[in-house]
Every structure is written in C-alpha cells, then in structure tokens.
Motif scaffolding. Sequence first.
Motif, PDB file in Angstrom:
ATOM      1  N   ILE A 170     -25.611  28.473  37.212  1.00  0.00           N
ATOM      2  CA  ILE A 170     -25.924  29.065  35.905  1.00  0.00           C
ATOM      3  C   ILE A 170     -24.887  28.621  34.877  1.00  0.00           C
ATOM      4  O   ILE A 170     -25.217  28.247  33.748  1.00  0.00           O
ATOM      5  N   SER A 171     -23.627  28.645  35.279  1.00  0.00           N
ATOM      6  CA  SER A 171     -22.537  28.252  34.377  1.00  0.00           C
ATOM      7  C   SER A 171     -22.675  26.797  33.945  1.00  0.00           C
ATOM      8  O   SER A 171     -22.460  26.461  32.770  1.00  0.00           O
ATOM      9  N   GLN A 172     -23.056  25.931  34.883  1.00  0.00           N
ATOM     10  CA  GLN A 172     -23.242  24.511  34.555  1.00  0.00           C
ATOM     11  C   GLN A 172     -24.352  24.327  33.528  1.00  0.00           C
ATOM     12  O   GLN A 172     -24.205  23.571  32.559  1.00  0.00           O
ATOM     13  N   ASN A 173     -25.466  25.009  33.758  1.00  0.00           N
ATOM     14  CA  ASN A 173     -26.590  24.882  32.821  1.00  0.00           C
ATOM     15  C   ASN A 173     -26.247  25.466  31.452  1.00  0.00           C
ATOM     16  O   ASN A 173     -26.600  24.898  30.412  1.00  0.00           O
ATOM     17  N   GLU A 174     -25.565  26.605  31.463  1.00  0.00           N
ATOM     18  CA  GLU A 174     -25.163  27.210  30.193  1.00  0.00           C
ATOM     19  C   GLU A 174     -24.188  26.305  29.443  1.00  0.00           C
ATOM     20  O   GLU A 174     -24.287  26.144  28.218  1.00  0.00           O
ATOM     21  N   SER A 175     -23.254  25.722  30.184  1.00  0.00           N
ATOM     22  CA  SER A 175     -22.274  24.818  29.560  1.00  0.00           C
ATOM     23  C   SER A 175     -22.965  23.608  28.946  1.00  0.00           C
ATOM     24  O   SER A 175     -22.606  23.159  27.844  1.00  0.00           O
ATOM     25  N   MET A 176     -23.960  23.081  29.671  1.00  0.00           N
ATOM     26  CA  MET A 176     -24.704  21.937  29.149  1.00  0.00           C
ATOM     27  C   MET A 176     -25.394  22.297  27.837  1.00  0.00           C
ATOM     28  O   MET A 176     -25.311  21.555  26.844  1.00  0.00           O
ATOM     29  N   LEU A 177     -26.075  23.433  27.822  1.00  0.00           N
ATOM     30  CA  LEU A 177     -26.815  23.837  26.624  1.00  0.00           C
ATOM     31  C   LEU A 177     -25.863  24.167  25.472  1.00  0.00           C
ATOM     32  O   LEU A 177     -26.143  23.823  24.313  1.00  0.00           O
ATOM     33  N   LYS A 178     -24.743  24.805  25.779  1.00  0.00           N
ATOM     34  CA  LYS A 178     -23.761  25.124  24.738  1.00  0.00           C
ATOM     35  C   LYS A 178     -23.150  23.843  24.168  1.00  0.00           C
ATOM     36  O   LYS A 178     -22.920  23.734  22.950  1.00  0.00           O
ATOM     37  N   SER A 179     -22.899  22.898  25.061  1.00  0.00           N
ATOM     38  CA  SER A 179     -22.334  21.625  24.618  1.00  0.00           C
ATOM     39  C   SER A 179     -23.305  20.888  23.703  1.00  0.00           C
ATOM     40  O   SER A 179     -22.914  20.331  22.672  1.00  0.00           O
ATOM     41  N   LEU A 180     -24.578  20.896  24.070  1.00  0.00           N
ATOM     42  CA  LEU A 180     -25.599  20.253  23.232  1.00  0.00           C
ATOM     43  C   LEU A 180     -25.702  20.957  21.879  1.00  0.00           C
ATOM     44  O   LEU A 180     -25.903  20.314  20.843  1.00  0.00           O
ATOM     45  N   GLU A 181     -25.559  22.266  21.918  1.00  0.00           N
ATOM     46  CA  GLU A 181     -25.613  23.038  20.667  1.00  0.00           C
ATOM     47  C   GLU A 181     -24.449  22.666  19.748  1.00  0.00           C
ATOM     48  O   GLU A 181     -24.619  22.497  18.532  1.00  0.00           O
ATOM     49  N   ARG A 182     -23.246  22.507  20.336  1.00  0.00           N
ATOM     50  CA  ARG A 182     -22.057  22.207  19.536  1.00  0.00           C
ATOM     51  C   ARG A 182     -22.063  20.782  18.996  1.00  0.00           C
ATOM     52  O   ARG A 182     -21.654  20.533  17.859  1.00  0.00           O
TER      53      ARG A 182
END
Length: 293
Positions: free
Chosen positions: A247-259
Amino acid sequence: MDINRNALLLYLRDLRDLEIAKKKISALYSKEKKYMENELVYMKTPSLRVENDVPDYSGGFMMLGIGIVGTLFSGWITLGFGTGFFTIIFKLFFGGMTIMCIIMTILGLVMIISDDREVSKSNKEAKKHNAEEKARVENNADRVAQMEREYKQTLSYLSSEYNKADSLLTAYYNQNLLPKQYRNLASLIYIYDYMSTSQESFSDTLIHEHMENGIQKILSRLDYIIQQNEYMIFNQHRIEAQNKNMISQNESMLKSLERTEQNTFESKEYAQLSLNYNKATAFFAAATYLEQR
C-alpha cells in the motif's frame, strides 16, 4: 490525460474488482434474502395435517355387497333343484361359489373395519402433530423476532456495502480516464488483462483491432469467467489491502506523480486517484464476505 501506466493499471484493476464486488454483493443479498425468508416462513407457519379425514369405504362396501348378493344367489341355487348327477355337480359348483362369496363378505367387512381404524389412527396422529406444530410456532416467537432483526441487519449491511462499492466506482469513473462505452465489466477485464500482459499503451489498447471481438468473447462467457476467477481476484486484492508495504509503495507512487506533474489539472487527478485508491483499499480490507465461495 496522459496517465502513468502503473497508476492506470491500479485504476483499471480497482474498477474491475469493484464491478465484480457489486455483482458478488448483489448475489449474496439475494441468497441471504431467500434463505431468511424461507427460514422465517418455517419458523412462523405451522405445517398442519387434516385432522378429520373420512374413511373411503367404497372398496369395502363394494366387496361386501357383491359377497352378500353372491352368497344369497348361489346359496339359493345350491339349495334348490333335484338330486340327479348333473344337478349334484351343478350344486357343488355353486356351493363353492357360495363359500367364495362368504369369504368376499368377510373380507369386505374386514376392509371397512381396517379403513375405519386406519383413518382414526391417522386423525389422532394428525391432531398430535398439529398440536406440536402450533406449540413449536408459539415457542419460536422470541427466536423469530431475533431472526427478523438479524435478517434486517444483514440485508442492511449488504445494501450498505453495495452502495459503498457503487460510490467508489462512481468516483473512479468521474475522473473520466476511461471512455464511457468501456465502463462495464467485460471491457474492464479485457483492457486490464491485455495491458497487464503486454507493453501496449492505453491509447493503443483502445484502438487495438481485436479489442471489440475480445470484449464480446468475454461478454458471452462473463458469468463463467467471474465464477472461475472471483475468489482469486478478491483474495489477491484483500492480501494487498492488508499489506502495508505494498500500500505504501502504491501511495508513494501516486503522491510522487502528483508532486512531479507540471499540469495542475493532471496533478489534481493523481491526487483524486490516490484518494480513490485508499478508499478502495479500505473497502477490500474490510470486505471479508467477498471470499465466500
């Protein structure tokens, strides 16, 4: 929006699984509703038998009547006429007939008595059974009230879960990443499977020459495909939904794309995608009932 491939696969996977979840919840709702209704009917309704059944004497009376008439007739013939050789033979024959008719008369009486006793016994058993059934229903009153409460709670819960899945789907679809004509389970299965097993882009997948034919093939076997794969799909999704690292990996990916996204609109879409992903993950983590076979 030119969405990141990994983010898109998460999006498509969640859509597919939520669509299957809706079908599963709907099936569970119908199954529970039917089961509980049948149980309540049994608990609330006595199974009564006929208590005042009337014996069917027709067979016995017919045999009795034939026996009496035959006895009188053959007896009269046997006692009459002369004493010649042929007359004696004649009398012996009708004498035998008289005996047979007497036996028929006796059997007729036995049948009448037997029918009367059998029906009388049946009526007594029916009265006892009916009394027990009425007592059973009366004794079930508290249990029925409890079952009705549980019944309403179960259906209310499943209805709520269905609405959750539907709301999540609506939120995902409202991002307008997927053309409207493909917002159905057969299309989602095809697109996700095709993209997850190839390197085709989303845009190329949507114009693939075999796409429509592939979707139609899935549609023709959709129930079978769901039946064969839903347990594995839900099991895998629930494992991920309880795996904090994944979950953390997927969230990090999406947050990174957002930033890192320069386009403000697309940045907001990744933020919304992240929010929807978290809600879907929470939904599948709690939905233990989905793994029922």
